[in-house]
Design a protein around this motif. Structure first.
Motif, PDB file in Angstrom:
ATOM      1  N   ALA A 150      -0.534  68.033  61.457  1.00  0.00           N
ATOM      2  CA  ALA A 150       0.703  68.733  61.069  1.00  0.00           C
ATOM      3  C   ALA A 150       0.687  69.161  59.606  1.00  0.00           C
ATOM      4  CB  ALA A 150       1.901  67.827  61.319  1.00  0.00           C
ATOM      5  N   GLY A 151      -0.285  68.681  58.840  1.00  0.00           N
ATOM      6  CA  GLY A 151      -0.354  69.021  57.414  1.00  0.00           C
ATOM      7  C   GLY A 151       0.789  68.393  56.625  1.00  0.00           C
ATOM      8  N   MET A 152       1.212  67.203  57.051  1.00  0.00           N
ATOM      9  CA  MET A 152       2.335  66.524  56.405  1.00  0.00           C
ATOM     10  C   MET A 152       1.873  65.196  55.820  1.00  0.00           C
ATOM     11  SD  MET A 152       5.150  67.231  59.385  1.00  0.00           S
ATOM     12  CE  MET A 152       6.663  67.038  58.474  1.00  0.00           C
ATOM     13  N   SER A 153       2.662  64.680  54.887  1.00  0.00           N
ATOM     14  CA  SER A 153       2.364  63.357  54.322  1.00  0.00           C
ATOM     15  C   SER A 153       3.668  62.588  54.157  1.00  0.00           C
ATOM     16  CB  SER A 153       1.652  63.487  52.972  1.00  0.00           C
ATOM     17  OG  SER A 153       2.487  64.157  52.055  1.00  0.00           O
ATOM     18  N   LEU A 154       3.531  61.276  54.103  1.00  0.00           N
ATOM     19  CA  LEU A 154       4.688  60.398  53.943  1.00  0.00           C
ATOM     20  C   LEU A 154       4.974  60.153  52.468  1.00  0.00           C
ATOM     21  CD1 LEU A 154       3.846  57.744  56.675  1.00  0.00           C
ATOM     22  CD2 LEU A 154       5.784  59.311  56.692  1.00  0.00           C
ATOM     23  N   ARG A 155       6.232  60.017  52.142  1.00  0.00           N
ATOM     24  CA  ARG A 155       6.636  59.694  50.774  1.00  0.00           C
ATOM     25  C   ARG A 155       6.221  58.269  50.418  1.00  0.00           C
ATOM     26  NH1 ARG A 155      11.088  62.486  48.579  1.00  0.00           N
ATOM     27  NH2 ARG A 155      12.119  60.530  48.081  1.00  0.00           N
ATOM     28  N   LYS A 156       6.316  57.353  51.396  1.00  0.00           N
ATOM     29  CA  LYS A 156       5.848  55.977  51.201  1.00  0.00           C
ATOM     30  C   LYS A 156       5.456  55.408  52.551  1.00  0.00           C
ATOM     31  CE  LYS A 156      10.453  53.958  51.315  1.00  0.00           C
ATOM     32  NZ  LYS A 156      11.482  53.238  50.644  1.00  0.00           N
ATOM     33  N   ALA A 157       4.525  54.497  52.541  1.00  0.00           N
ATOM     34  CA  ALA A 157       4.033  53.904  53.784  1.00  0.00           C
ATOM     35  C   ALA A 157       5.127  53.040  54.414  1.00  0.00           C
ATOM     36  CB  ALA A 157       2.802  53.059  53.503  1.00  0.00           C
ATOM     37  N   PRO A 158       5.329  53.156  55.718  1.00  0.00           N
ATOM     38  CA  PRO A 158       6.361  52.334  56.377  1.00  0.00           C
ATOM     39  C   PRO A 158       5.916  50.884  56.505  1.00  0.00           C
ATOM     40  CG  PRO A 158       5.242  53.725  57.986  1.00  0.00           C
ATOM     41  CD  PRO A 158       4.693  54.097  56.637  1.00  0.00           C
ATOM     42  N   ARG A 159       6.810  49.976  56.113  1.00  0.00           N
ATOM     43  CA  ARG A 159       6.546  48.537  56.176  1.00  0.00           C
ATOM     44  C   ARG A 159       7.783  47.820  56.698  1.00  0.00           C
ATOM     45  NH1 ARG A 159       4.002  49.702  51.104  1.00  0.00           N
ATOM     46  NH2 ARG A 159       1.780  49.317  51.282  1.00  0.00           N
ATOM     47  N   PRO A 160       7.604  46.649  57.277  1.00  0.00           N
ATOM     48  CA  PRO A 160       8.787  45.871  57.683  1.00  0.00           C
ATOM     49  C   PRO A 160       9.542  45.404  56.440  1.00  0.00           C
ATOM     50  CG  PRO A 160       6.762  44.943  58.630  1.00  0.00           C
ATOM     51  CD  PRO A 160       6.361  46.004  57.663  1.00  0.00           C
ATOM     52  N   PRO A 161      10.842  45.632  56.366  1.00  0.00           N
ATOM     53  CA  PRO A 161      11.594  45.185  55.187  1.00  0.00           C
ATOM     54  C   PRO A 161      11.944  43.710  55.286  1.00  0.00           C
ATOM     55  CG  PRO A 161      13.060  46.265  56.708  1.00  0.00           C
ATOM     56  CD  PRO A 161      11.679  46.368  57.306  1.00  0.00           C
ATOM     57  N   GLU A 162      12.131  43.095  54.151  1.00  0.00           N
ATOM     58  CA  GLU A 162      12.628  41.718  54.121  1.00  0.00           C
ATOM     59  C   GLU A 162      14.150  41.794  54.095  1.00  0.00           C
ATOM     60  OE1 GLU A 162      10.928  39.663  50.821  1.00  0.00           O
ATOM     61  OE2 GLU A 162       8.878  40.150  51.426  1.00  0.00           O
ATOM     62  N   ALA A 163      14.808  40.746  54.576  1.00  0.00           N
ATOM     63  CA  ALA A 163      16.273  40.728  54.651  1.00  0.00           C
ATOM     64  C   ALA A 163      16.895  40.948  53.274  1.00  0.00           C
ATOM     65  CB  ALA A 163      16.753  39.423  55.260  1.00  0.00           C
ATOM     66  N   GLU A 164      16.371  40.284  52.263  1.00  0.00           N
ATOM     67  CA  GLU A 164      16.915  40.425  50.901  1.00  0.00           C
ATOM     68  C   GLU A 164      16.717  41.847  50.375  1.00  0.00           C
ATOM     69  OE1 GLU A 164      19.049  39.171  47.625  1.00  0.00           O
ATOM     70  OE2 GLU A 164      18.727  38.136  49.523  1.00  0.00           O
ATOM     71  N   GLN A 165      15.592  42.459  50.727  1.00  0.00           N
ATOM     72  CA  GLN A 165      15.319  43.835  50.319  1.00  0.00           C
ATOM     73  C   GLN A 165      16.383  44.776  50.904  1.00  0.00           C
ATOM     74  OE1 GLN A 165      11.604  45.240  51.874  1.00  0.00           O
ATOM     75  NE2 GLN A 165      11.846  47.287  51.043  1.00  0.00           N
ATOM     76  N   LEU A 166      16.727  44.598  52.176  1.00  0.00           N
ATOM     77  CA  LEU A 166      17.753  45.447  52.795  1.00  0.00           C
ATOM     78  C   LEU A 166      19.121  45.185  52.194  1.00  0.00           C
ATOM     79  CD1 LEU A 166      17.227  45.946  56.633  1.00  0.00           C
ATOM     80  CD2 LEU A 166      16.756  47.484  54.743  1.00  0.00           C
ATOM     81  N   ARG A 167      19.438  43.924  51.905  1.00  0.00           N
ATOM     82  CA  ARG A 167      20.731  43.619  51.271  1.00  0.00           C
ATOM     83  C   ARG A 167      20.829  44.313  49.924  1.00  0.00           C
ATOM     84  NH1 ARG A 167      20.309  38.777  54.043  1.00  0.00           N
ATOM     85  NH2 ARG A 167      19.060  37.741  52.482  1.00  0.00           N
ATOM     86  N   ASN A 168      19.751  44.259  49.136  1.00  0.00           N
ATOM     87  CA  ASN A 168      19.755  44.928  47.836  1.00  0.00           C
ATOM     88  C   ASN A 168      19.834  46.443  47.985  1.00  0.00           C
ATOM     89  OD1 ASN A 168      19.664  42.527  46.414  1.00  0.00           O
ATOM     90  ND2 ASN A 168      17.427  42.489  46.377  1.00  0.00           N
ATOM     91  N   MET A 169      19.176  46.983  49.008  1.00  0.00           N
ATOM     92  CA  MET A 169      19.233  48.422  49.258  1.00  0.00           C
ATOM     93  C   MET A 169      20.667  48.844  49.599  1.00  0.00           C
ATOM     94  SD  MET A 169      17.093  50.962  49.260  1.00  0.00           S
ATOM     95  CE  MET A 169      15.520  50.198  49.539  1.00  0.00           C
ATOM     96  N   GLY A 170      21.359  48.014  50.354  1.00  0.00           N
ATOM     97  CA  GLY A 170      22.733  48.313  50.742  1.00  0.00           C
ATOM     98  C   GLY A 170      23.666  48.443  49.558  1.00  0.00           C
ATOM     99  N   ARG A 171      23.361  47.789  48.466  1.00  0.00           N
ATOM    100  CA  ARG A 171      24.194  47.884  47.260  1.00  0.00           C
ATOM    101  C   ARG A 171      24.199  49.294  46.674  1.00  0.00           C
ATOM    102  NH1 ARG A 171      22.658  42.334  44.036  1.00  0.00           N
ATOM    103  NH2 ARG A 171      23.053  40.975  45.791  1.00  0.00           N
ATOM    104  N   LYS A 172      23.169  50.065  46.958  1.00  0.00           N
ATOM    105  CA  LYS A 172      23.086  51.429  46.434  1.00  0.00           C
ATOM    106  C   LYS A 172      24.002  52.392  47.173  1.00  0.00           C
ATOM    107  CE  LYS A 172      18.213  51.077  45.133  1.00  0.00           C
ATOM    108  NZ  LYS A 172      16.884  51.657  45.352  1.00  0.00           N
ATOM    109  N   PHE A 173      24.526  51.964  48.325  1.00  0.00           N
ATOM    110  CA  PHE A 173      25.332  52.845  49.159  1.00  0.00           C
ATOM    111  C   PHE A 173      26.703  52.235  49.404  1.00  0.00           C
ATOM    112  CE2 PHE A 173      20.865  53.424  50.220  1.00  0.00           C
ATOM    113  CZ  PHE A 173      20.713  54.778  49.994  1.00  0.00           C
ATOM    114  N   PRO A 174      27.570  52.231  48.376  1.00  0.00           N
ATOM    115  CA  PRO A 174      28.883  51.615  48.560  1.00  0.00           C
ATOM    116  C   PRO A 174      29.733  52.408  49.553  1.00  0.00           C
ATOM    117  CG  PRO A 174      28.779  52.760  46.469  1.00  0.00           C
ATOM    118  CD  PRO A 174      27.402  52.810  47.059  1.00  0.00           C
ATOM    119  N   PRO A 175      30.638  51.713  50.256  1.00  0.00           N
ATOM    120  CA  PRO A 175      31.513  52.413  51.197  1.00  0.00           C
ATOM    121  C   PRO A 175      32.507  53.300  50.462  1.00  0.00           C
ATOM    122  CG  PRO A 175      32.134  50.110  51.022  1.00  0.00           C
ATOM    123  CD  PRO A 175      30.879  50.284  50.218  1.00  0.00           C
ATOM    124  N   ASN A 176      33.232  54.104  51.204  1.00  0.00           N
ATOM    125  CA  ASN A 176      34.181  55.045  50.605  1.00  0.00           C
ATOM    126  C   ASN A 176      35.332  54.335  49.903  1.00  0.00           C
ATOM    127  OD1 ASN A 176      32.686  57.176  51.529  1.00  0.00           O
ATOM    128  ND2 ASN A 176      33.839  57.369  53.428  1.00  0.00           N
TER     129      ASN A 176
END
Length: 194
Positions: A150-176
């Motif tokens: 397809a001539g495409m590339s990934l921005r970053k390699a997909p990996r299984p996230p850790e629970a703490e990593q997802l919790r920290n990621m969620g902080r970047k997206f506060p609710p309305n």
């Protein structure tokens, strides 16, 4: 607690629009950031009445019964510590959160779907290591081709996230809606203003 706090969202999502209570674990951290751990005011009052939570902050509004008047809780803390899950469930939402709600091919935000990096037609499996968030145009463009074809590339390699990593990621997206009484508890590890 009586049941799972997430069941209230399914049964009465509109009830959370008026006076939701932020639910903190016994260590004063939210049970979850995304979705933010909220209970209806009715559940918060019930839990306080049953002595299962401590009330940390309250709204200016009150509810009344014939014999008493109670200020509506805005922040409550569980008396018993709930151990966070170590294993992250493989769900569409968690996948999008891991990928920061961006297409992993072009970086676009918006209407996302998911794509198998190694197509299922070529033996690719549905796993954290092989599925990424993708916008519709990129997903259609790639189709069932390999990245090279397809001539495409990934921005970053997909990996299984850790629970703490997802919790920290969620902080970047506060609710309305974030009530001012919640702010001291949501980003407690943020840099303090001088």
């Amino acid at each position: 607690m009586d049941g799972d706090f997430r069941t209230e969202f399914v049964r009465e999502p509109a009830a959370l629009r008026r006076y939701p209570a932020l639910v903190l674990n016994a260590d004063y951290r939210p049970l979850s950031y995304y979705p933010l751990s909220l209970w209806t005011w009715q559940e918060a009052v019930k839990a306080a009445w049953l002595d299962r939570v401590d009330i940390v902050a309250e709204y200016d509004h009150c509810v009344r019964s014939p014999s008493m008047k109670i200020r509506i809780p805005s922040v409550i803390v569980l008396k018993d510590y709930v151990k966070p899950q170590k294993r992250v469930a493989f769900t569409r939402f968690n996948l999008f959160l891991r990928d920061e709600f961006r297409c992993q091919y072009c970086g676009a935000k918006g209407e996302l779907t998911f794509d198998h990096v190694v197509p299922r037609a070529s033996g690719g499996v549905t796993s954290w290591e092989n599925v990424v968030a993708a916008c519709s145009p990129c997903n259609l463009s790639k189709g069932s081709k390999s990245l090279r074809q397809a001539g495409m590339s990934l921005r970053k390699a997909p990996r299984p996230p850790e629970a703490e990593q997802l919790r920290n990621m969620g902080r970047k997206f506060p609710p309305n809606h974030l009530h001012e009484s919640w702010m001291d508890f949501l980003y407690w590890d943020a840099e303090l203003d001088a």
